[in-house]
Write a protein that holds these residues in place. Structure first.
Motif, PDB file in Angstrom:
ATOM      1  N   THR A 221       0.832  -1.192   0.000  1.00  0.00           N
ATOM      2  CA  THR A 221       0.000   0.000   0.000  1.00  0.00           C
ATOM      3  C   THR A 221       0.868   1.243   0.000  1.00  0.00           C
ATOM      4  O   THR A 221       1.795   1.365   0.807  1.00  0.00           O
ATOM      5  CB  THR A 221      -0.909   0.013   1.247  1.00  0.00           C
ATOM      6  OG1 THR A 221      -1.679  -1.185   1.271  1.00  0.00           O
ATOM      7  CG2 THR A 221      -1.840   1.198   1.225  1.00  0.00           C
TER       8      THR A 221
ATOM      9  N   TYR B  74       0.687   5.549   0.084  1.00  0.00           N
ATOM     10  CA  TYR B  74      -0.165   6.668   0.460  1.00  0.00           C
ATOM     11  C   TYR B  74       0.308   7.923  -0.254  1.00  0.00           C
ATOM     12  O   TYR B  74       1.499   8.221  -0.264  1.00  0.00           O
ATOM     13  CB  TYR B  74      -0.096   6.895   1.978  1.00  0.00           C
ATOM     14  CG  TYR B  74      -0.490   5.670   2.767  1.00  0.00           C
ATOM     15  CD1 TYR B  74      -1.822   5.399   3.028  1.00  0.00           C
ATOM     16  CD2 TYR B  74       0.475   4.770   3.234  1.00  0.00           C
ATOM     17  CE1 TYR B  74      -2.193   4.271   3.739  1.00  0.00           C
ATOM     18  CE2 TYR B  74       0.114   3.650   3.945  1.00  0.00           C
ATOM     19  CZ  TYR B  74      -1.221   3.402   4.195  1.00  0.00           C
ATOM     20  OH  TYR B  74      -1.582   2.290   4.888  1.00  0.00           O
TER      21      TYR B  74
ATOM     22  N   TYR C 276      -3.135  12.480   0.881  1.00  0.00           N
ATOM     23  CA  TYR C 276      -3.734  11.677   1.949  1.00  0.00           C
ATOM     24  C   TYR C 276      -3.025  11.936   3.274  1.00  0.00           C
ATOM     25  O   TYR C 276      -3.669  12.063   4.318  1.00  0.00           O
ATOM     26  CB  TYR C 276      -3.651  10.193   1.588  1.00  0.00           C
ATOM     27  CG  TYR C 276      -4.145   9.272   2.684  1.00  0.00           C
ATOM     28  CD1 TYR C 276      -5.497   9.025   2.843  1.00  0.00           C
ATOM     29  CD2 TYR C 276      -3.255   8.657   3.553  1.00  0.00           C
ATOM     30  CE1 TYR C 276      -5.960   8.180   3.843  1.00  0.00           C
ATOM     31  CE2 TYR C 276      -3.696   7.817   4.552  1.00  0.00           C
ATOM     32  CZ  TYR C 276      -5.043   7.580   4.695  1.00  0.00           C
ATOM     33  OH  TYR C 276      -5.484   6.761   5.690  1.00  0.00           O
TER      34      TYR C 276
ATOM     35  N   HIS D 281      -5.484  13.665   6.000  1.00  0.00           N
ATOM     36  CA  HIS D 281      -6.118  12.557   6.700  1.00  0.00           C
ATOM     37  C   HIS D 281      -6.403  12.967   8.145  1.00  0.00           C
ATOM     38  O   HIS D 281      -5.495  13.234   8.916  1.00  0.00           O
ATOM     39  CB  HIS D 281      -5.219  11.323   6.677  1.00  0.00           C
ATOM     40  CG  HIS D 281      -5.807  10.147   7.360  1.00  0.00           C
ATOM     41  ND1 HIS D 281      -6.917   9.505   6.900  1.00  0.00           N
ATOM     42  CD2 HIS D 281      -5.458   9.494   8.486  1.00  0.00           C
ATOM     43  CE1 HIS D 281      -7.216   8.505   7.700  1.00  0.00           C
ATOM     44  NE2 HIS D 281      -6.339   8.484   8.675  1.00  0.00           N
TER      45      HIS D 281
ATOM     46  N   SER E 170       4.298   9.091  -3.727  1.00  0.00           N
ATOM     47  CA  SER E 170       3.556   8.250  -2.779  1.00  0.00           C
ATOM     48  C   SER E 170       4.573   7.491  -1.954  1.00  0.00           C
ATOM     49  O   SER E 170       5.664   7.176  -2.423  1.00  0.00           O
ATOM     50  CB  SER E 170       2.663   7.260  -3.515  1.00  0.00           C
ATOM     51  OG  SER E 170       1.754   7.935  -4.339  1.00  0.00           O
TER      52      SER E 170
ATOM     53  N   THR F 212       2.853   5.481   6.861  1.00  0.00           N
ATOM     54  CA  THR F 212       2.346   6.744   7.384  1.00  0.00           C
ATOM     55  C   THR F 212       3.206   7.268   8.520  1.00  0.00           C
ATOM     56  O   THR F 212       2.900   8.295   9.109  1.00  0.00           O
ATOM     57  CB  THR F 212       0.895   6.593   7.879  1.00  0.00           C
ATOM     58  OG1 THR F 212       0.847   5.549   8.852  1.00  0.00           O
ATOM     59  CG2 THR F 212      -0.040   6.279   6.725  1.00  0.00           C
TER      60      THR F 212
ATOM     61  N   VAL G 179      -3.568   4.650  -1.901  1.00  0.00           N
ATOM     62  CA  VAL G 179      -4.583   5.280  -1.052  1.00  0.00           C
ATOM     63  C   VAL G 179      -4.496   6.780  -1.270  1.00  0.00           C
ATOM     64  O   VAL G 179      -3.484   7.404  -0.982  1.00  0.00           O
ATOM     65  CB  VAL G 179      -4.354   4.936   0.433  1.00  0.00           C
ATOM     66  CG1 VAL G 179      -5.390   5.625   1.306  1.00  0.00           C
ATOM     67  CG2 VAL G 179      -4.379   3.437   0.643  1.00  0.00           C
TER      68      VAL G 179
END
Length: 148
Positions: free
Chosen positions: A2, A4, A8, A12, A101, A105, A146
């Protein structure tokens, strides 16, 4: 794997915070109303019991809210660190941060960056103050992006 987007990471937010605050205020209003009603009619024990139950729920929700706020503060600090890293990588690669990206996180080991021209691995030095970008090729990548 994944990844991000920068959008985001910067936008977020935890929307449950507002719902919990609304629940907290509603429970406080109900508690005050029941307690005042009990004080006016002390012979009616039903309102005393209801105010005790509501007060207990109020304290429980308040505890959850405080715990959640502490977690949110920690997460926002980590997100701030990772967005700063994305900005530094964007400067190094001479692209806009919105075109990058990253696969985490929060900062840590094994960070991968997806750029328009390929994938990069971030190798930090021992004290974490600087990093080196290493271009890599992923074999059979299963990428989930995402977005905001």
């Amino acid at each position: 794997m994944t990844f991000y987007t920068y959008g985001y990471l910067t936008t977020h937010h935890n929307t449950w915070q507002y719902a919990r605050i609304a629940l907290l205020i509603a429970l406080l209003v109900v508690f005050i109303g029941l307690f005042v009603h009990y004080l006016r009619n002390q012979w009616n024990v039903k309102y005393k019991d209801l105010s005790i139950i509501t007060g207990t729920l109020l304290l429980l929700v308040l505890g959850f809210q405080i715990n959640s706020l502490l977690s949110l503060r920690s997460a926002s600090q980590q997100t701030g660190q990772i967005t700063a890293t994305v900005q530094q990588v964007a400067t190094t690669l001479k692209v806009k941060p919105s075109r990058l990206s990253i696969n985490a996180t929060s900062t840590g080991d094994n960070l991968l960056v997806k750029a328009p021209d390929g994938y990069y691995r971030l190798n930090y030095n021992s004290d974490g103050s600087a990093f080196v970008l290493e271009k890599i090729a992923l074999k059979q990548p299963k990428i989930t992006l995402v977005k905001e």
